[in-house]
Write an enzyme that holds these catalytic residues in place. Sequence first.
Site, PDB file in Angstrom:
ATOM      1  N   HIS A  37      31.919  42.861  37.312  1.00  0.00           N
ATOM      2  CA  HIS A  37      32.588  41.839  36.507  1.00  0.00           C
ATOM      3  C   HIS A  37      33.214  40.813  37.446  1.00  0.00           C
ATOM      4  O   HIS A  37      33.876  41.173  38.425  1.00  0.00           O
ATOM      5  CB  HIS A  37      33.650  42.506  35.631  1.00  0.00           C
ATOM      6  CG  HIS A  37      34.350  41.576  34.684  1.00  0.00           C
ATOM      7  ND1 HIS A  37      35.281  40.643  35.100  1.00  0.00           N
ATOM      8  CD2 HIS A  37      34.256  41.433  33.336  1.00  0.00           C
ATOM      9  CE1 HIS A  37      35.731  39.973  34.065  1.00  0.00           C
ATOM     10  NE2 HIS A  37      35.129  40.428  32.972  1.00  0.00           N
ATOM     11  N   ARG A  80      29.579  38.450  33.594  1.00  0.00           N
ATOM     12  CA  ARG A  80      28.819  39.683  33.737  1.00  0.00           C
ATOM     13  C   ARG A  80      27.361  39.412  33.395  1.00  0.00           C
ATOM     14  O   ARG A  80      27.035  38.389  32.777  1.00  0.00           O
ATOM     15  CB  ARG A  80      29.364  40.766  32.790  1.00  0.00           C
ATOM     16  CG  ARG A  80      30.736  41.265  33.132  1.00  0.00           C
ATOM     17  CD  ARG A  80      31.230  42.264  32.098  1.00  0.00           C
ATOM     18  NE  ARG A  80      31.657  41.616  30.856  1.00  0.00           N
ATOM     19  CZ  ARG A  80      31.876  42.241  29.717  1.00  0.00           C
ATOM     20  NH1 ARG A  80      31.673  43.548  29.626  1.00  0.00           N
ATOM     21  NH2 ARG A  80      32.278  41.581  28.659  1.00  0.00           N
ATOM     22  N   ASP A  86      31.168  31.058  30.825  1.00  0.00           N
ATOM     23  CA  ASP A  86      32.589  30.843  30.537  1.00  0.00           C
ATOM     24  C   ASP A  86      33.152  29.974  31.655  1.00  0.00           C
ATOM     25  O   ASP A  86      32.972  30.275  32.840  1.00  0.00           O
ATOM     26  CB  ASP A  86      33.316  32.187  30.484  1.00  0.00           C
ATOM     27  CG  ASP A  86      34.782  32.048  30.076  1.00  0.00           C
ATOM     28  OD1 ASP A  86      35.379  30.983  30.311  1.00  0.00           O
ATOM     29  OD2 ASP A  86      35.338  33.032  29.537  1.00  0.00           O
ATOM     30  N   CYS A  88      36.047  29.581  32.974  1.00  0.00           N
ATOM     31  CA  CYS A  88      37.017  30.116  33.930  1.00  0.00           C
ATOM     32  C   CYS A  88      36.344  30.755  35.133  1.00  0.00           C
ATOM     33  O   CYS A  88      36.932  30.825  36.221  1.00  0.00           O
ATOM     34  CB  CYS A  88      37.957  31.113  33.256  1.00  0.00           C
ATOM     35  SG  CYS A  88      37.190  32.665  32.737  1.00  0.00           S
ATOM     36  N   TYR A  89      35.100  31.218  34.964  1.00  0.00           N
ATOM     37  CA  TYR A  89      34.399  31.840  36.087  1.00  0.00           C
ATOM     38  C   TYR A  89      33.968  30.820  37.130  1.00  0.00           C
ATOM     39  O   TYR A  89      33.465  31.202  38.190  1.00  0.00           O
ATOM     40  CB  TYR A  89      33.211  32.656  35.582  1.00  0.00           C
ATOM     41  CG  TYR A  89      33.647  33.880  34.823  1.00  0.00           C
ATOM     42  CD1 TYR A  89      34.227  34.956  35.482  1.00  0.00           C
ATOM     43  CD2 TYR A  89      33.529  33.949  33.443  1.00  0.00           C
ATOM     44  CE1 TYR A  89      34.663  36.071  34.791  1.00  0.00           C
ATOM     45  CE2 TYR A  89      33.968  35.051  32.735  1.00  0.00           C
ATOM     46  CZ  TYR A  89      34.533  36.113  33.415  1.00  0.00           C
ATOM     47  OH  TYR A  89      34.980  37.213  32.727  1.00  0.00           O
ATOM     48  N   ASP A 168      36.704  27.544  27.352  1.00  0.00           N
ATOM     49  CA  ASP A 168      35.673  28.517  27.707  1.00  0.00           C
ATOM     50  C   ASP A 168      34.288  27.885  27.618  1.00  0.00           C
ATOM     51  O   ASP A 168      33.529  27.834  28.592  1.00  0.00           O
ATOM     52  CB  ASP A 168      35.824  29.708  26.751  1.00  0.00           C
ATOM     53  CG  ASP A 168      34.691  30.725  26.832  1.00  0.00           C
ATOM     54  OD1 ASP A 168      33.649  30.436  27.421  1.00  0.00           O
ATOM     55  OD2 ASP A 168      34.864  31.821  26.267  1.00  0.00           O
ATOM     56  N   ASP A 175      42.820  25.562  26.408  1.00  0.00           N
ATOM     57  CA  ASP A 175      44.055  26.288  26.681  1.00  0.00           C
ATOM     58  C   ASP A 175      44.405  26.134  28.157  1.00  0.00           C
ATOM     59  O   ASP A 175      43.590  25.659  28.959  1.00  0.00           O
ATOM     60  CB  ASP A 175      43.924  27.774  26.304  1.00  0.00           C
ATOM     61  CG  ASP A 175      42.755  28.457  26.996  1.00  0.00           C
ATOM     62  OD1 ASP A 175      42.773  28.570  28.234  1.00  0.00           O
ATOM     63  OD2 ASP A 175      41.810  28.874  26.288  1.00  0.00           O
ATOM     64  N   HIS A 178      42.079  28.291  30.825  1.00  0.00           N
ATOM     65  CA  HIS A 178      40.776  27.718  31.184  1.00  0.00           C
ATOM     66  C   HIS A 178      40.920  26.363  31.867  1.00  0.00           C
ATOM     67  O   HIS A 178      40.110  26.010  32.731  1.00  0.00           O
ATOM     68  CB  HIS A 178      39.879  27.618  29.943  1.00  0.00           C
ATOM     69  CG  HIS A 178      39.359  28.945  29.483  1.00  0.00           C
ATOM     70  ND1 HIS A 178      40.026  29.725  28.568  1.00  0.00           N
ATOM     71  CD2 HIS A 178      38.234  29.635  29.828  1.00  0.00           C
ATOM     72  CE1 HIS A 178      39.337  30.838  28.359  1.00  0.00           C
ATOM     73  NE2 HIS A 178      38.261  30.817  29.110  1.00  0.00           N
TER      74      HIS A 178
END
Length: 237
Positions: A37, A80, A86, A88-89, A168, A175, A178
């Site tokens: 992850h 993953r 997403d 944030c990654y 996201d 938000d 993110h």
Amino acid sequence: MYRLANRKPDYSIPVPECIASFRYEGAFGGEPCNEAHGGYVFCAVATLFILGATDRVRDIDLERWLCRRQRSVEGGFQGRTNKLVDGCYSFWQCGALFLVACPRHGKLSPHTSKSRLIVDRDSTVVCSHPFTGRLPEQLSQQQTCNSIALQGYILSCSQLQYDGGFRDKPGKLHDMYHTCYCLSGLSTLHDGEDGEVAGRFGQLRSVNPLFGIVFNKVCNVQHYFNLLPSAHQDLQV
């Protein structure tokens, strides 16, 4: 994490626990037998980096896993395998890539990961940072990170054009979480020698990829802890 990086006791205990979470996929899970992850990968890599134990990691396998989390259609990163992209990654994966790739080029070590601290005559904390070069240039020849595609996803899909902030993915609400990590990922991806990320979309402050905050804040934390007693029993609660 900063306190861990700045002191020199024996912090070898977490190393076996981190290594035990390394999965057959070539990356870290939250605990042994969990799937790899992106968030846990960053935490494990940053911890091992601070402990000076990155030589225990199969860095080429980890780099391959991280690079393969970038999706060719969207341009962003998934957290993953077989999951949706997403925003944030953008930081969790790029930050981990930076920490994995740069030591091979002699550009980063636990001793250079902290900003250089200078306190001038009026007690103003000033710092400079040791990171140079863009992330795609640090990767091994076998792996690629498409910085243009990732930038496109962050700015065109994660960013809300009418209301500001980042999310996201399209269809989600924006938000602070993110927004923070989309911008941090963009900064890490394009980190420059002058301490700012410049481009036609404006300028971003450079983010320290080990601590996930801008460099002057790392300096402030460094300055604060350097003034504290080294012995635990001497600290005032």
